[in-house]
Design a protein around this motif. Structure first.
Motif, PDB file in Angstrom:
ATOM      1  N   MET A 121      14.844  66.217  61.935  1.00  0.00           N
ATOM      2  CA  MET A 121      14.950  67.526  62.583  1.00  0.00           C
ATOM      3  C   MET A 121      14.221  67.537  63.926  1.00  0.00           C
ATOM      4  SD  MET A 121      16.951  69.085  60.628  1.00  0.00           S
ATOM      5  CE  MET A 121      16.930  70.596  61.591  1.00  0.00           C
ATOM      6  N   GLU A 122      13.079  66.850  64.027  1.00  0.00           N
ATOM      7  CA  GLU A 122      12.376  66.755  65.306  1.00  0.00           C
ATOM      8  C   GLU A 122      13.246  66.043  66.346  1.00  0.00           C
ATOM      9  OE1 GLU A 122       8.636  64.847  64.705  1.00  0.00           O
ATOM     10  OE2 GLU A 122       7.824  66.443  63.434  1.00  0.00           O
ATOM     11  N   LEU A 123      13.899  64.989  65.910  1.00  0.00           N
ATOM     12  CA  LEU A 123      14.784  64.247  66.807  1.00  0.00           C
ATOM     13  C   LEU A 123      15.948  65.123  67.266  1.00  0.00           C
ATOM     14  CD1 LEU A 123      15.786  61.709  68.203  1.00  0.00           C
ATOM     15  CD2 LEU A 123      16.616  60.876  65.998  1.00  0.00           C
ATOM     16  N   ALA A 124      16.506  65.890  66.349  1.00  0.00           N
ATOM     17  CA  ALA A 124      17.623  66.781  66.692  1.00  0.00           C
ATOM     18  C   ALA A 124      17.171  67.864  67.669  1.00  0.00           C
ATOM     19  CB  ALA A 124      18.201  67.413  65.430  1.00  0.00           C
ATOM     20  N   LEU A 125      15.959  68.374  67.507  1.00  0.00           N
ATOM     21  CA  LEU A 125      15.426  69.365  68.448  1.00  0.00           C
ATOM     22  C   LEU A 125      15.266  68.754  69.832  1.00  0.00           C
ATOM     23  CD1 LEU A 125      12.743  71.101  66.198  1.00  0.00           C
ATOM     24  CD2 LEU A 125      14.786  72.181  67.163  1.00  0.00           C
ATOM     25  N   TYR A 126      14.792  67.522  69.879  1.00  0.00           N
ATOM     26  CA  TYR A 126      14.643  66.817  71.158  1.00  0.00           C
ATOM     27  C   TYR A 126      15.991  66.697  71.853  1.00  0.00           C
ATOM     28  CZ  TYR A 126      14.142  62.824  74.314  1.00  0.00           C
ATOM     29  OH  TYR A 126      14.179  61.988  75.398  1.00  0.00           O
ATOM     30  N   GLU A 127      17.017  66.443  71.071  1.00  0.00           N
ATOM     31  CA  GLU A 127      18.362  66.268  71.633  1.00  0.00           C
ATOM     32  C   GLU A 127      19.129  67.583  71.744  1.00  0.00           C
ATOM     33  OE1 GLU A 127      19.287  61.737  70.191  1.00  0.00           O
ATOM     34  OE2 GLU A 127      19.650  63.335  68.759  1.00  0.00           O
ATOM     35  N   ASN A 128      18.453  68.682  71.383  1.00  0.00           N
ATOM     36  CA  ASN A 128      19.048  70.014  71.490  1.00  0.00           C
ATOM     37  C   ASN A 128      20.310  70.160  70.639  1.00  0.00           C
ATOM     38  OD1 ASN A 128      18.980  72.655  72.481  1.00  0.00           O
ATOM     39  ND2 ASN A 128      20.385  72.184  74.171  1.00  0.00           N
ATOM     40  N   ILE A 144      20.912  53.499  62.637  1.00  0.00           N
ATOM     41  CA  ILE A 144      21.308  54.898  62.786  1.00  0.00           C
ATOM     42  C   ILE A 144      20.274  55.668  63.600  1.00  0.00           C
ATOM     43  CG2 ILE A 144      21.942  57.005  61.546  1.00  0.00           C
ATOM     44  CD1 ILE A 144      22.411  55.211  59.070  1.00  0.00           C
ATOM     45  N   ASP A 145      19.027  55.578  63.200  1.00  0.00           N
ATOM     46  CA  ASP A 145      17.950  56.286  63.886  1.00  0.00           C
ATOM     47  C   ASP A 145      16.755  55.362  64.071  1.00  0.00           C
ATOM     48  OD1 ASP A 145      19.414  58.619  63.741  1.00  0.00           O
ATOM     49  OD2 ASP A 145      18.141  59.606  62.272  1.00  0.00           O
ATOM     50  N   LEU A 146      16.035  55.608  65.170  1.00  0.00           N
ATOM     51  CA  LEU A 146      14.704  55.043  65.352  1.00  0.00           C
ATOM     52  C   LEU A 146      13.897  56.114  66.066  1.00  0.00           C
ATOM     53  CD1 LEU A 146      13.759  51.493  66.672  1.00  0.00           C
ATOM     54  CD2 LEU A 146      12.383  53.513  67.089  1.00  0.00           C
ATOM     55  N   TYR A 147      12.828  56.564  65.429  1.00  0.00           N
ATOM     56  CA  TYR A 147      12.086  57.711  65.965  1.00  0.00           C
ATOM     57  C   TYR A 147      10.592  57.538  65.726  1.00  0.00           C
ATOM     58  CZ  TYR A 147      10.331  62.493  66.388  1.00  0.00           C
ATOM     59  OH  TYR A 147       9.618  63.614  66.744  1.00  0.00           O
ATOM     60  N   VAL A 148       9.808  57.925  66.728  1.00  0.00           N
ATOM     61  CA  VAL A 148       8.344  57.955  66.629  1.00  0.00           C
ATOM     62  C   VAL A 148       7.870  59.323  67.114  1.00  0.00           C
ATOM     63  CG1 VAL A 148       6.175  56.918  67.390  1.00  0.00           C
ATOM     64  CG2 VAL A 148       8.185  55.464  67.033  1.00  0.00           C
ATOM     65  N   MET A 149       7.006  59.953  66.356  1.00  0.00           N
ATOM     66  CA  MET A 149       6.465  61.250  66.762  1.00  0.00           C
ATOM     67  C   MET A 149       5.798  61.129  68.133  1.00  0.00           C
ATOM     68  SD  MET A 149       4.829  62.629  63.145  1.00  0.00           S
ATOM     69  CE  MET A 149       4.063  64.050  63.956  1.00  0.00           C
ATOM     70  N   GLN A 150       5.919  62.183  68.932  1.00  0.00           N
ATOM     71  CA  GLN A 150       5.510  62.119  70.329  1.00  0.00           C
ATOM     72  C   GLN A 150       4.051  61.705  70.522  1.00  0.00           C
ATOM     73  OE1 GLN A 150       6.455  65.636  72.518  1.00  0.00           O
ATOM     74  NE2 GLN A 150       5.880  64.758  74.480  1.00  0.00           N
ATOM     75  N   GLU A 151       3.166  62.227  69.712  1.00  0.00           N
ATOM     76  CA  GLU A 151       1.737  61.929  69.922  1.00  0.00           C
ATOM     77  C   GLU A 151       1.352  60.499  69.547  1.00  0.00           C
ATOM     78  OE1 GLU A 151      -0.640  64.236  66.688  1.00  0.00           O
ATOM     79  OE2 GLU A 151       1.399  65.058  66.716  1.00  0.00           O
ATOM     80  N   PHE A 152       2.309  59.764  68.927  1.00  0.00           N
ATOM     81  CA  PHE A 152       2.019  58.388  68.520  1.00  0.00           C
ATOM     82  C   PHE A 152       2.807  57.367  69.347  1.00  0.00           C
ATOM     83  CE2 PHE A 152       0.858  61.013  64.929  1.00  0.00           C
ATOM     84  CZ  PHE A 152      -0.349  60.465  64.536  1.00  0.00           C
ATOM     85  N   ARG A 153       3.477  57.830  70.379  1.00  0.00           N
ATOM     86  CA  ARG A 153       4.221  56.896  71.223  1.00  0.00           C
ATOM     87  C   ARG A 153       3.268  56.146  72.155  1.00  0.00           C
ATOM     88  NH1 ARG A 153       8.859  61.357  72.428  1.00  0.00           N
ATOM     89  NH2 ARG A 153       9.356  61.684  70.226  1.00  0.00           N
ATOM     90  N   GLY A 154       3.708  54.969  72.585  1.00  0.00           N
ATOM     91  CA  GLY A 154       2.882  54.166  73.468  1.00  0.00           C
ATOM     92  C   GLY A 154       1.912  53.264  72.744  1.00  0.00           C
ATOM     93  N   SER A 155       1.960  53.290  71.403  1.00  0.00           N
ATOM     94  CA  SER A 155       1.036  52.453  70.624  1.00  0.00           C
ATOM     95  C   SER A 155       1.744  51.263  69.980  1.00  0.00           C
ATOM     96  CB  SER A 155       0.350  53.303  69.546  1.00  0.00           C
ATOM     97  OG  SER A 155       1.312  53.880  68.682  1.00  0.00           O
TER      98      SER A 155
END
Length: 443
Positions: free
Chosen positions: A21-28, A91-102
């Motif tokens: 659902m977070e990914l879908a919100l990001y993609e509107n 199908i999907d690859l997703y990382v929560m925003q606050e944990f990206r870059g690690s």
């Protein structure tokens, strides 16, 4: 930050659904997501799973601001190509925003590649939105080839009412008499040990694509495609009904050359034929038509599959695909003496938006037998089987130069997700998969 990549369990489904659902919100496109965590539990952790999943987990002391320790996921399924055999569709690859870059996104991708390599997969495929530049750059840096840009590959989808209409069509009404449509059996392969096995008809949406950026591939619904492939193949597409004298364009990126071929034999408009489930004994004819399709698409050198491969992969203990063939009576055989004049090869797929889907890898009709409804009959029969298995979408890919095929599918209600949504189809080939797999974190 410490983290670990592990195989998802049924108990992770609520967390995976939260991130979907977070990914879908990001993609509107949150309104497009119809899947529930109960669907994920049933489809991913039942007797015949449609997908597999990895999750990224951090220690309790590093949990998110909302208290989550599961902070990323990758969802994928096993696919098939009549050019390369076993493939893996992410199908999907997703990382929560606050944990990206690690490095979590890279670790998830590498782990998926490692899984594919162990299952002898020759390609890792996914899709990404054109607007998602961070994800596209991430995949490109890891060796992905953008087949939409390099080869003009388009991702198409039948879904909703158009899928129902296609499944309910009676091919016999198109040109009487058309002959009965027969299906003697259809199996639901499931993923196994190496080589990868096909889950029971998986549905909707090819791979996803983010990294430390959210994105969703699509695959084989309105906003959720998917792929590998095509009524044709992931980087090819089918020959469908055409005129008696037809222009065949070579698959080049710009202004492909074309040639017109006159047919010595043309099938009568009222020819009888039947659509039936393929058997092991049909593999020589299916392979012959795979090669015909490759010649049509000017990709003969890319086909490495053999008759023995088809027999093993499609008719063994754990089949990776299902297949239908079109057969004509002895009196209407081709000038070379063939009675099998068309085929379609398909398999299960999955969408983290809609759930189960069906992926059409190839659909081909010999040139002299086009224009009498065989292509439509094959496509409708695949759609009918998908509906019986509760698939929400039928997906495929097609090359942009193949206008007859694109027009054929559009006339049947297919939505071109590459044009309407900017969906790009990406592929990691063998060496890139090996490179990624070598970087996977050790357990």
């Amino acid at each position: 930050m410490n983290y670990k990549i592990r195989t998802a369990s049924k108990e992770d489904c609520k967390e995976i659904h939260r991130m979907i659902m977070e990914l879908a919100l990001y993609e509107n496109v949150a309104e497009e997501v119809k899947i529930t965590h109960e669907d994920l539990e049933r489809d991913g952790f039942g007797q015949n799973p449609f997908f597999e999943s990895l999750v990224a987990e951090v220690p309790e002391e590093h949990k998110s601001s909302e208290g989550h320790t599961v902070v990323g996921y990758a969802l994928y399924f096993y696919s098939y190509s009549t050019m390369k055999r076993h493939t893996l569709q992410m199908i999907d690859l997703y990382v929560m925003q606050e944990f990206r870059g690690s490095g979590i996104g890279k670790a998830l991708l590498s782990k998926v590649a490692e899984v594919g390599k162990k299952k002898q997969c020759m390609m890792l495929k996914t899709t990404v939105f054109k607007f998602n530049t961070p994800a596209r750059e991430f995949y490109a840096a890891k060796g992905a080839v953008d087949l939409t840009e390099s080869e003009g590959l388009h991702f198409l989808s039948f879904h909703g009412q158009n899928l129902d209409n296609l499944a309910n069509e009676d091919p016999g009404e198109e040109k009487p008499p058309m002959g009965a449509i027969h299906t003697e059996r259809h199996h639901s392969p499931q993923p196994q040990e190496a080589p990868p096995q096909r889950p029971p008809l998986n549905p909707d949406r090819p791979g996803q694509t983010p990294h430390e950026v959210q994105s969703r591939p699509s695959p084989p619904g309105p906003r959720d495609p998917q792929g590998d492939a095509p009524v044709g193949r992931p980087d090819t597409t089918p020959g469908v009904e055409g005129p008696q004298e037809e222009t065949i364009a070579a698959p080049q990126k710009e202004k492909p050359k074309s040639r017109t071929r006159k047919l010595e034999f043309v099938a009568p408009a009222n020819m009888n034929f039947k659509i039936r489930t393929a058997t092991k004994e049909d593999c020589k004819d299916i392979h012959r038509m795979i090669m015909d399709l490759a010649i049509y698409e000017n990709m003969l050198e890319q086909v490495t599959i053999s008759v023995d491969d088809l027999e093993c992969d499609g008719f063994g203990q754990n089949p990776c695909f299902e297949c239908l063939v079109a057969e004509v009576p002895e009196e209407h055989k081709s000038k070379e003496g063939h009675r099998l004049v068309g085929y379609t090869l398909y398999l299960g797929a999955y969408s983290s938006w809609k759930g189960r889907a069906i992926h059409l890898e190839d659909l081909y009709v010999m040139q002299e037998f086009r224009g009498i409804g065989i292509g439509k009959a094959l496509l409708s029969k695949v759609a009918e089987m998908g509906k019986k298995k509760r698939c929400q979408r039928l997906q495929l890919t097609v090359l942009d130069w193949n206008k007859p095929s694109r027009d054929f599918y559009a006339a049947k209600g297919a939505v071109d997700l590459t044009e309407s949504e900017g969906r790009h189809f990406l592929s990691f080939y063998r060496q890139s998969v090996d490179n990624l797999a070598s970087e996977a974190p050790r357990d």
